[in-house]
Design an enzyme around this catalytic site. Structure first.
Site, mmCIF file in Angstrom:
data_model
loop_
_atom_site.group_PDB
_atom_site.id
_atom_site.type_symbol
_atom_site.label_atom_id
_atom_site.label_comp_id
_atom_site.label_asym_id
_atom_site.label_seq_id
_atom_site.Cartn_x
_atom_site.Cartn_y
_atom_site.Cartn_z
ATOM 1 N N GLU A 113 117.055 36.288 -8.898
ATOM 2 C CA GLU A 113 116.469 37.624 -8.751
ATOM 3 C C GLU A 113 117.009 38.609 -9.779
ATOM 4 O O GLU A 113 116.431 39.675 -10.010
ATOM 5 C CB GLU A 113 116.730 38.171 -7.354
ATOM 6 C CG GLU A 113 118.166 38.542 -7.076
ATOM 7 C CD GLU A 113 118.323 39.220 -5.720
ATOM 8 O OE1 GLU A 113 118.863 40.343 -5.699
ATOM 9 O OE2 GLU A 113 117.917 38.637 -4.702
ATOM 10 N N GLU A 132 97.241 32.313 1.929
ATOM 11 C CA GLU A 132 96.265 32.511 2.997
ATOM 12 C C GLU A 132 94.876 32.859 2.473
ATOM 13 O O GLU A 132 93.890 32.782 3.215
ATOM 14 C CB GLU A 132 96.732 33.640 3.934
ATOM 15 C CG GLU A 132 97.993 33.335 4.720
ATOM 16 C CD GLU A 132 97.769 32.326 5.832
ATOM 17 O OE1 GLU A 132 96.618 31.917 6.051
ATOM 18 O OE2 GLU A 132 98.759 31.934 6.479
#
Length: 317
Positions: A129, A98
């Site tokens: 992860e 963004e």
């Protein structure tokens, strides 16, 4: 019948760790939530969500300190790099993506790394992860340096990928921030700036995309937005570095110039034409009484801070 996994030392250790995490705690009062009406469940969930801003508010001093340190690094040419797995990683990638349209940053200035790579944005990558080494590889691939800021994001605060990213970045002198939703987390301990937003047990046990995810989103909003304010990417509360890449944003650009200057439509169009559509430059042309080239030079000299450039323009007049 006892599950074979129950005799696995790793399974027992992991279960013990999860039992100790606030984000994984079981809520007996919600054990029959599936028997409630849809409206009752919605009200309960909304009530849980309403507690998140207060949890973030409790950590504002730590958040502000991390922002000031981040802005100082970025002012010297450093990058802001998020690293996380699963929901936490996706939130980091979202925040980074963004920044170019909102603040006209280069796509290399704010980056989001997610365990397992881009495909993990839409599909789980099993085991990614759990690897500190993978985090080191990902940071090495983008040539992380001591001028950068690396933000490890993990609801539990124990995700190896996030911890590995912070440990590696700190070892080479980069600024490090650890964002988690449990107290006394390994991630916060590994980072220079630990931010632990404790939101409590989730509506669905262990579903940390809920309150924990909301808390992380709120903190990342602050981290990127206020850093950009400190870097001069705004004028007051106007997004003067907005990138006009489509018709909606071109209309927004004209509106921002109007709000900042009070100029007529014709004056705004002329100023934007003279500055190749750059909002900040157009405002300086209109408020500073300079031409487009002079506006560009003043903004360069002020490192992009419009207020400082306006002061210079008025001082010279």
């Amino acid at each position: 019948m006892t599950s074979p996994a129950a005799h696995d030392p790793n399974y027992t250790s992991l279960r013990t760790e999860l039992d100790a995490l606030t984000t994984e705690a079981f809520r007996p009062d919600l054990a029959e939530i599936d028997r409630r009406s849809t409206l009752e469940i919605a009200r309960t969930m909304n009530g849980e969500d309403a507690t998140v801003p207060a949890a973030v508010a409790a950590r504002l001093p730590e958040i502000a300190a991390a922002i000031d340190a981040t802005a100082a690094r970025m002012a010297r040419g450093g990058r802001l790099i998020y690293a996380g797995a699963g929901t936490a990683g996706r939130l980091g990638v979202l925040d980074a993506s963004e920044c170019p349209p909102t603040f006209n940053t280069d796509r290399s200035e704010v980056l989001g790394l997610i365990a397992g790579g881009p495909s993990a944005m839409v599909s789980a990558v099993e085991g990614a992860e759990d690897s500190k080494e993978l985090a080191v590889e990902d940071l090495t691939a983008i040539a992380v340096a001591d001028r950068d800021t690396v933000v490890g994001i993990s609801a539990s605060g124990r995700t190896p990928y996030a911890i590995g990213a912070v440990e590696h970045a700190r070892a080479i002198g980069a600024l490090t921030i650890g964002l988690s939703c449990n107290a006394d987390s390994a991630l916060a301990a590994a980072a220079e700036h630990g931010i632990e937003v404790v939101v409590g047990p989730e509506l669905l046990t262990g579903s940390t995309r809920l309150k924990a995810g909301t808390a992380q989103k709120l903190v990342l909003n602050m981290l990127s937005t206020i850093t950009m304010i400190r870097l001069g990417k705004t004028y007051g509360n106007l997004m003067v570095d907005v990138r006009a890449s489509n018709e909606k944003l071109r209309a927004r650009s004209r509106r921002i110039v109007a709000l900042a200057t009070g100029a007529t439509d014709l004056e705004i169009e002329a100023a934007l034409a003279e500055t190749d559509g750059e909002v900040k430059n157009a405002i300086l042309v209109l408020l500073g009484g300079v031409d487009g080239r002079r506006a560009a030079r003043l903004l360069h000299s002020s490192r992009g801070h419009l207020r400082a450039a306006l002061h210079s323009a008025h001082s010279a007049n």
